[in-house]
Design a protein around this motif. Structure first.
Motif, mmCIF file in Angstrom:
data_model
loop_
_atom_site.group_PDB
_atom_site.id
_atom_site.type_symbol
_atom_site.label_atom_id
_atom_site.label_comp_id
_atom_site.label_asym_id
_atom_site.label_seq_id
_atom_site.Cartn_x
_atom_site.Cartn_y
_atom_site.Cartn_z
ATOM 1 N N HIS A 19 41.003 65.100 -21.011
ATOM 2 C CA HIS A 19 42.052 65.873 -21.386
ATOM 3 C C HIS A 19 42.035 67.280 -21.740
ATOM 4 O O HIS A 19 42.826 68.204 -21.759
ATOM 5 N N ARG A 20 40.625 67.563 -21.932
ATOM 6 C CA ARG A 20 40.123 68.786 -22.537
ATOM 7 C C ARG A 20 40.029 69.562 -21.202
ATOM 8 O O ARG A 20 40.237 70.781 -21.178
ATOM 9 N N ASP A 21 39.089 68.859 -20.366
ATOM 10 C CA ASP A 21 38.747 69.950 -19.095
ATOM 11 C C ASP A 21 39.630 69.738 -17.717
ATOM 12 O O ASP A 21 39.563 70.268 -17.139
ATOM 13 N N GLY A 22 40.624 68.785 -17.867
ATOM 14 C CA GLY A 22 41.357 68.536 -16.415
ATOM 15 C C GLY A 22 40.693 67.763 -15.846
ATOM 16 O O GLY A 22 41.328 67.366 -14.413
ATOM 17 N N TYR A 23 39.457 67.238 -15.789
ATOM 18 C CA TYR A 23 38.833 66.350 -14.891
ATOM 19 C C TYR A 23 37.706 65.595 -15.710
ATOM 20 O O TYR A 23 37.346 66.002 -16.560
ATOM 21 N N VAL A 24 37.031 64.210 -14.926
ATOM 22 C CA VAL A 24 36.118 63.557 -15.496
ATOM 23 C C VAL A 24 35.527 63.161 -14.251
ATOM 24 O O VAL A 24 36.206 62.373 -13.563
ATOM 25 N N LEU A 25 34.091 63.254 -14.252
ATOM 26 C CA LEU A 25 33.716 62.413 -13.264
ATOM 27 C C LEU A 25 32.927 61.200 -13.981
ATOM 28 O O LEU A 25 32.314 61.219 -14.970
ATOM 29 N N ALA A 26 33.391 60.171 -13.541
ATOM 30 C CA ALA A 26 33.453 58.600 -14.057
ATOM 31 C C ALA A 26 31.803 58.396 -14.012
ATOM 32 O O ALA A 26 31.197 58.719 -13.050
ATOM 33 N N PRO A 27 31.084 57.854 -15.084
ATOM 34 C CA PRO A 27 29.896 57.542 -14.978
ATOM 35 C C PRO A 27 29.598 56.204 -13.935
ATOM 36 O O PRO A 27 30.757 55.591 -14.083
ATOM 37 N N GLY A 28 28.566 56.284 -13.337
ATOM 38 C CA GLY A 28 28.394 55.006 -12.400
ATOM 39 C C GLY A 28 28.938 55.266 -11.190
ATOM 40 O O GLY A 28 29.591 56.287 -10.943
ATOM 41 N N ARG A 29 29.123 54.144 -10.549
ATOM 42 C CA ARG A 29 29.704 54.116 -9.216
ATOM 43 C C ARG A 29 30.596 52.821 -9.079
ATOM 44 O O ARG A 29 30.559 51.928 -9.838
ATOM 45 N N LEU A 30 31.480 53.088 -8.168
ATOM 46 C CA LEU A 30 32.192 51.622 -7.942
ATOM 47 C C LEU A 30 31.338 50.683 -7.222
ATOM 48 O O LEU A 30 30.227 50.823 -6.928
ATOM 49 N N PRO A 31 31.711 49.249 -7.568
ATOM 50 C CA PRO A 31 30.852 48.389 -6.910
ATOM 51 C C PRO A 31 30.302 48.455 -5.583
ATOM 52 O O PRO A 31 31.468 48.853 -4.714
ATOM 53 N N ALA A 32 29.114 47.959 -5.342
ATOM 54 C CA ALA A 32 28.411 48.343 -3.887
ATOM 55 C C ALA A 32 29.348 47.420 -2.885
ATOM 56 O O ALA A 32 29.598 47.966 -2.023
ATOM 57 N N VAL A 33 29.848 46.291 -3.398
ATOM 58 C CA VAL A 33 30.681 45.502 -2.498
ATOM 59 C C VAL A 33 31.767 46.199 -2.064
ATOM 60 O O VAL A 33 32.233 45.993 -0.666
ATOM 61 N N ALA A 34 32.633 46.742 -2.886
ATOM 62 C CA ALA A 34 33.998 47.633 -2.722
ATOM 63 C C ALA A 34 33.506 48.737 -1.703
ATOM 64 O O ALA A 34 34.238 48.853 -0.764
ATOM 65 N N MET A 35 32.528 49.385 -2.179
ATOM 66 C CA MET A 35 32.222 50.588 -1.214
ATOM 67 C C MET A 35 31.839 50.229 0.362
ATOM 68 O O MET A 35 32.092 50.820 1.081
ATOM 69 N N THR A 36 31.204 48.965 0.465
ATOM 70 C CA THR A 36 30.525 48.486 1.736
ATOM 71 C C THR A 36 32.051 48.370 2.459
ATOM 72 O O THR A 36 32.070 48.558 3.617
ATOM 73 N N ARG A 37 32.853 47.465 1.933
ATOM 74 C CA ARG A 37 34.184 47.107 2.561
ATOM 75 C C ARG A 37 35.169 48.318 2.927
ATOM 76 O O ARG A 37 35.618 48.690 4.096
ATOM 77 N N LEU A 38 35.040 49.293 1.849
ATOM 78 C CA LEU A 38 35.775 50.593 2.277
ATOM 79 C C LEU A 38 35.162 51.337 3.352
ATOM 80 O O LEU A 38 35.815 51.886 4.364
ATOM 81 N N SER A 39 33.866 51.629 3.438
ATOM 82 C CA SER A 39 33.407 52.275 4.536
ATOM 83 C C SER A 39 33.612 51.645 5.656
ATOM 84 O O SER A 39 33.640 52.233 6.767
ATOM 85 N N ALA A 40 33.484 50.281 5.691
ATOM 86 C CA ALA A 40 33.657 49.601 7.311
ATOM 87 C C ALA A 40 35.305 49.586 7.655
ATOM 88 O O ALA A 40 35.555 49.705 8.576
ATOM 89 N N ALA A 41 36.220 49.957 6.749
ATOM 90 C CA ALA A 41 37.681 50.058 6.923
ATOM 91 C C ALA A 41 37.863 51.543 7.390
ATOM 92 O O ALA A 41 38.752 51.870 8.308
ATOM 93 N N VAL A 42 37.034 52.586 7.098
ATOM 94 C CA VAL A 42 37.392 54.048 7.113
ATOM 95 C C VAL A 42 37.712 54.422 8.826
ATOM 96 O O VAL A 42 38.607 55.090 9.006
ATOM 97 N N PRO A 43 36.676 53.941 9.507
ATOM 98 C CA PRO A 43 36.730 54.389 11.008
ATOM 99 C C PRO A 43 38.045 54.150 11.752
ATOM 100 O O PRO A 43 38.975 54.805 12.111
ATOM 101 N N ALA A 44 38.600 52.867 11.363
ATOM 102 C CA ALA A 44 40.011 52.419 11.905
ATOM 103 C C ALA A 44 41.075 52.971 11.348
ATOM 104 O O ALA A 44 41.893 53.421 12.024
ATOM 105 N N ILE A 45 40.989 53.404 10.186
ATOM 106 C CA ILE A 45 41.985 54.406 9.422
ATOM 107 C C ILE A 45 41.949 55.760 10.106
ATOM 108 O O ILE A 45 43.095 56.043 10.120
ATOM 109 N N LEU A 46 41.103 56.385 10.289
ATOM 110 C CA LEU A 46 40.934 57.583 11.000
ATOM 111 C C LEU A 46 41.236 57.653 12.375
ATOM 112 O O LEU A 46 41.804 58.704 12.979
ATOM 113 N N ASP A 47 40.818 56.465 12.951
ATOM 114 C CA ASP A 47 41.327 56.578 14.451
ATOM 115 C C ASP A 47 42.717 56.378 14.779
ATOM 116 O O ASP A 47 43.298 56.480 15.772
#
Ligand code: SIN
Ligand code: MN
Length: 274
Positions: A19-47
């Motif tokens: 609310h002060r800065d208008g942005y925040v980089l969340a600490p940590g990362r999304l769960p690895a399993v979610a990122m693996t699934r997302l990365s696998a889905a992206v090529p077909a989304i772009l194609d």
């Protein structure tokens, strides 16, 4: 903005920083399993060759694909993650739905810039969303560094409301035959901000480009002044942006609505984590 709900996902410090800065980089990362699934889905989304896909000026490089949460089950379930939808509720203060989503590719060497702009003016003017009570959640699909065209913010500029904007007539060069709504999606912003206004704000508030590894999530306010430069590096900078909106703040433009993949009509609140 006053928070109406209690903070459940983000720390009180993170919510305050947003609310002060208008942005925040969340600490940590999304769960690895979610990122693996997302990365696998992206090529077909772009194609997929569809109206939801916008090319760079060269006509061959994908710039963005809109509405992946409508077309792809992996993105749909990712959008319900506590770390995203729950955090968005912390920032917005009420149940949320996804108003818009996109994968921005920013391809190595050729990924083009995003000129200085604010997001909310599009959602106000084109979709009739009455309050700037939305939040962008940008999920880094690749590492974002100083070389691959990171998002650049003027910190705290969201407190300025909608800045003096310059509306451009017609469609940008290379997109003359496209439908009118394409003018909101190209490297030439439809609602640009005047250079003197940008300069005044940058001189007093500075500039910041949050960086981080793949899996990081950057939340930013719809009124923060932002841009990103070309990707001059050999590194990709693919980003999934989910735009969450409060359910009490729906699109009201019924005269000439943009397609559902740019401006959701379905405002069913997300059941977080399901
Ligand atoms: C970018 O992906 O660099 C720009 C995204 C935005 O303007 O929302
Ligand atoms: Mn933007």
């Amino acid at each position: 903005m006053e928070m109406t709900g209690s903070t459940t996902v983000l720390s009180a410090e993170a919510v305050t920083a947003y609310h002060r800065d208008g942005y925040v980089l969340a600490p940590g990362r999304l769960p690895a399993v979610a990122m693996t699934r997302l990365s696998a889905a992206v090529p077909a989304i772009l194609d997929e060759d569809s109206a939801r896909r916008i090319m760079e000026r060269d006509g061959v490089t994908v710039r963005s694909v809109y509405g992946p949460h409508l077309a792809d089950q992996t993105v749909a379930s990712l959008s319900r993650l506590t770390e995203l939808a729950g955090a968005a509720m912390d920032l917005i203060g009420e149940p949320v739905y996804v108003h818009q989503s996109k994968v921005n590719v920013k391809a190595p060497f050729v990924g083009d810039q995003w000129q200085w702009h604010q997001d909310y003016i599009y959602w106000l003017q084109d979709d009739g969303i009455r309050e700037p009570n939305l939040v962008n959640a940008a999920v880094f699909l690749d590492e974002v560094n100083e070389f691959n065209g990171p998002l650049t913010f003027v910190p705290g500029s969201h407190d300025q409301g909608v800045l003096a904007a310059v509306e451009k007539e017609g469609l940008p060069i290379g997109y003359e035959d496209a439908p009118q709504w394409v003018s909101t999606l190209t490297a030439d912003e439809k609602y640009g901000v005047r250079h003197d206004v940008i300069e005044r704000l940058v001189r007093s508030r500075g500039l910041v480009s949050p960086k981080g590894p793949a899996g990081s999530v950057l939340f930013f306010h719809p009124n923060i002044l932002h841009a990103s430069s070309q990707n001059i590096s050999p590194f990709g900078r693919r980003t999934l942006i989910l735009v969450y909106n409060g359910v009490s703040n729906p699109a009201t433009n019924t005269e000439n609505p943009r397609p559902e993949f740019l401006a959701a009509r379905d405002t069913t609140p997300i059941a977080v984590g399901e």
